[in-house]
Design a protein around this motif. Structure first.
Motif, short mmCIF file in Angstrom:
data_model
loop_
_atom_site.label_atom_id
_atom_site.label_comp_id
_atom_site.label_asym_id
_atom_site.label_seq_id
_atom_site.Cartn_x
_atom_site.Cartn_y
_atom_site.Cartn_z
N TYR A 12 52.50 47.98 27.77
CA TYR A 12 51.23 47.56 28.36
C TYR A 12 51.39 46.99 29.77
CZ TYR A 12 48.36 48.02 24.12
OH TYR A 12 47.65 48.50 23.06
N GLN A 13 52.53 46.30 30.01
CA GLN A 13 52.62 45.57 31.28
C GLN A 13 53.76 46.11 32.15
OE1 GLN A 13 54.72 45.05 28.43
NE2 GLN A 13 53.27 43.43 27.96
N PRO A 14 53.58 46.02 33.47
CA PRO A 14 54.70 46.38 34.35
C PRO A 14 55.78 45.30 34.25
CG PRO A 14 52.85 45.54 35.66
CD PRO A 14 52.39 45.56 34.23
N ALA A 15 57.04 45.70 34.39
CA ALA A 15 58.14 44.73 34.38
C ALA A 15 59.24 45.27 35.29
CB ALA A 15 58.62 44.49 32.95
N THR B 247 50.40 50.26 30.85
CA THR B 247 49.36 51.14 30.35
C THR B 247 48.02 50.94 31.05
OG1 THR B 247 50.48 51.29 28.27
CG2 THR B 247 48.15 51.78 28.24
N LEU B 248 47.71 49.67 31.38
CA LEU B 248 46.42 49.40 32.03
C LEU B 248 46.26 50.27 33.28
CD1 LEU B 248 46.29 45.51 31.76
CD2 LEU B 248 44.66 47.08 30.73
N TRP B 249 47.37 50.47 34.00
CA TRP B 249 47.32 51.26 35.24
C TRP B 249 47.56 52.74 34.98
CZ3 TRP B 249 48.97 46.37 34.58
CH2 TRP B 249 48.34 45.39 35.35
#
Lengths: 552, 176
Positions: free
Chosen positions: B146-149, B156-158
């Motif tokens: 789900y999140q960039p790291a 996923t949002l992007w």
């Protein structure tokens, strides 16, 4: 309702597969209980007094009818025929076997439910106003942002081993129904001078053994900065939060020890370094999540249809329930209906599998298939046409969820206490049960008016006793159950911690003391519509203290 | 202690130097932070590779001026429950653009491999035999983030709004 897409479904399925493997390794002895513990906790599995407990996330308290039926199925198939709704809008099952956890989670995943991060030292289920999307005093639907935060915080690689658990709540209404000021981060949507909507950011609220009302560290945060700012708060907390003492590890202690200003400055510095990076939320991202929420196709109706007026005039029981349990809806001709899970003599927040199935059916018939869970441990049907209220009430009454005590003295919030919980020192459910019997007269309850009683069976404060208008905290003394009483707490936009009434009283006297407190209020109030909480604010603790300790 | 790098178990090429022992000019050495900082100018100029063990309660920013001279930073998990080094790892990769080996040491369990990998670690001192295979399983267990790291995933949002497979900011090229 938010609808999962393939990304969401895939992630939940992959999580179930991972946990299946972890459970198998635990059962075969490859994992020690110590190594398994954080893994099971991050999948919502606690080891309680008698058995494993499974806590299932209900993100921002929104459920669909098929999801509620799934919960009923789990109650019936894997538990003992009931579930317990919690103060964080989740549901708990107390009797599930470890061996059956993976299949339970797989069953949940089929309707888009999961138990991820409902415990452990990670970001917990994001909570919100149970009236989100339908409340008249709301500026926009806060669940869009709660969902963005849910996704962002799910399996976050950096923040899955925080010093302690981390709870976030969001509201977008004038009246705070989500208790945001007693969360690690509370977000309040509001408009700035330019008419834009954004967030007031409150940090460091929380109850437990060292209660604090949160402090505002950012009066207005633009929506695009929501994730970067939250990330900055968590990063400061992850680095500097105390890890030497479990009781001092929550962010509230860090905020208290540093001071809100210093803490805010640390967050600001970190935030400036990341705010224009990968986390900036452009409008397209928000619009994409918003597009996955569906809303009812409301009919054009008018308020107070004749059929409703006739029913109210002809049936006193219906009218009493209507005045207590039905709230105005933002769409004309519709209503928000609260289902009381607080019948006389029952544990607060419990629902049977049969009740869940029936409520799922009623939601489909009368509420566009949607149900909400509120932090007061009641359920809500958020979109009921007013003309349907009499028919709906007849069934709610028949299945035992139409006790007209919402917001009243017998609408008690209580933790599971010593009946289930391995942390508890005392019982809470039997105290709640006895109080519902003492205040069984609805006439007298309506005369008393709005009054929240909160009960915790130990200092960890899961029953939020500090913010109950009347708070009851169980403490053990020499093997005996005693209870401290506080007055004047509240969790809304005027959040405040209650003040101690006096020395703790033994189990047998709690109900008498509460009856005395209520009787004192009736005498002290200046008019019938001065609420208990306002009387306490006006006269202070002393008059109550005198009355109670003179007689006991 | 087995070391996993590039998803395989390897022999650790680094010699661990003690605080007061003389540091050889040649060869790969791994030094405690205090020992390195006491003599950073000279140590950073060694001809052999130099790595530093950095405690999880010390500001990683202190190491920033020397990062381009270091081939390895070893971060520490005193227990697997203490997650401070995840933040240090992301700061090293994403803020200070450290491209050398980032090693997880201490209480490193296979059930944390995915989080470690996503935070930018590319080497792992592990405890149990079979963990090298477990590593490969762990980082392939999930296909959705789900999140960039620090692993270059966009989140996923992007991804939902721009499905292009571009991986910005990838630091762990070997697993990309």
């Amino acid at each position: 309702m938010y609808h999962y897409d393939d990304f969401d479904r895939t992630l939940v399925a992959e999580r179930v597969a991972e946990f299946r493997d972890q459970v198998a390794r635990r059962l075969s002895g490859q994992l020690t209980e110590e190594e398994f513990k954080p893994l099971r906790l991050m999948n919502g599995v606690y080891l309680q007094l008698h058995a494993y407990m499974l806590r299932i996330a209900v993100p921002y308290g929104t459920l669909s009818s098929p999801q509620l039926r799934t919960l009923a199925h789990i109650a019936r198939r894997y538990d003992r025929g009931y579930g317990h709704f919690t103060t964080r809008q989740n549901i708990q099952f107390n009797w599930i076997k470890l061996e059956e956890m993976p299949e339970t989670l797989a069953a949940l995943a089929e309707t888009g439910l999961h138990a991820m991060q409902t415990s452990g030292n990670c970001i917990r289920n994001i909570t919100s106003d149970q009236w989100a999307g339908v409340a008249r005093d709301e500026i926009e639907d806060p669940r869009i942002y709660a969902e963005i935060l849910r996704q962002h915080s799910t399996m976050h690689p950096e923040f899955s081993f925080l010093p302690r658990k981390f709870k976030i709540a969001v509201t977008a209404a004038d009246h705070d129904r989500a208790a945001i000021r007693v969360h690690d981060i509370g977000l309040r949507m509001h408009r700035n001078g330019a008419g834009e909507t954004g967030f007031e950011v409150v940090v460091g609220g929380g109850l437990g053994r060292t209660p604090f009302v949160g402090k505002t560290i950012k009066p207005f945060l633009h929506k695009r900065d929501l994730l970067s700012y939250i990330e900055a708060v968590l990063r400061v907390y992850n680095q500097y939060g105390r890890r030497d003492n479990i009781y001092k590890a929550r962010i509230k202690i860090l905020v208290h020890e540093l001071g809100a200003e210093k803490f805010a400055a640390e967050v600001e510095e970190e935030w400036r370094a990341i705010k224009d990076g990968a986390l900036a939320l452009d409008e397209a991202v928000v619009a994409d999540i918003a597009s996955r929420f569906t809303y009812p196709d409301y009919e054009t109706l008018t308020d107070e249809p004749a059929s409703l007026q006739t029913a109210r005039a002809s049936d006193r029981r219906f009218d009493t329930w209507f005045r207590n349990s039905v709230a105005p809806h933002k769409v004309p001709g519709y209503a928000i209906v609260t289902l009381s899970l607080k019948p006389e003599g029952a544990p607060p927040g419990d629902a049977t599998a049969d009740q869940m199935d029936r409520i799922a059916d009623l939601a489909e018939r009368y509420s566009f298939g949607e149900i909400r869970v509120g932090h007061e441990q009641n359920l809500v049907l958020p979109h009921v046409a007013q003309r349907d209220l009499p028919a709906l009430w007849t069934v709610l009454d028949a299945i035992g969820v139409a006790t007209p005590n919402v917001g009243l003295v017998s609408d008690i919030i209580a933790c599971p206490g010593l009946d289930y919980c391995s942390l508890a020192n005392t019982r809470s459910i039997p105290v709640a049960q006895e109080l519902t019997r003492r205040f069984r007269s609805l006439e007298s309850a309506h005369n008393i008016g709005r009054l929240h009683i909160n009960i915790s069976g130990c200092i960890n404060a899961c029953g939020h006793h500090h913010v109950g208008h009347i708070g009851i905290l169980g403490v053990e003394k020499n093997g005996q159950e005693f209870y401290q009483i506080t007055l004047g707490g509240r969790a809304d936009e005027h959040a405040e911690l209650g003040s101690l009434l006096g020395p703790a009283v033994p189990y047998e006297q709690v109900a008498d003391v509460i009856e005395d407190v209520v009787a004192a209020y009736i005498e002290l109030r200046v008019r019938p519509d001065e609420l208990f909480i306002d009387t306490v604010k006006r006269v202070g603790i002393e008059p109550f203290k005198e009355r109670v300790y003179a007689t006991h | 202690m087995p070391l996993i790098k590039n998803a395989a178990e390897i022999d650790d090429p680094y010699l661990r130097a003690l605080d007061d022992a003389p540091v050889p000019e040649q060869g790969a050495v791994l030094l405690p932070a205090a020992r390195f900082l006491a003599d950073a100018q000279d140590l950073a100029g060694r001809s052999g590779q130099t790595g530093v063990i950095w405690r999880n309660d010390r500001d990683i920013g202190e190491l920033a001026p020397w990062l381009d001279k270091l081939s390895l930073v070893a971060l520490v998990f005193p227990t697997f429950r203490d997650g401070r080094a995840y933040t240090q790892a992301r700061l090293l990769r994403e803020r200070y653009r450290f491209r050398g080996e980032l090693r997880a040491t201490g209480d490193v369990l296979r059930d944390q491999f995915l989080f470690l990998h996503r935070s930018g670690f590319d080497a792992f001192e592990v405890k149990k035999p079979g963990d090298a295979q477990a590593f490969i399983d762990a980082i392939h267990r999930y296909s959705v983030f789900y999140q960039p790291a620090a692993d270059g995933e966009r989140g996923t949002l992007w991804r939902r709004i721009k499905p292009a497979p571009a991986r910005h900011n990838a630091v762990n090229e070997f697993t990309s």
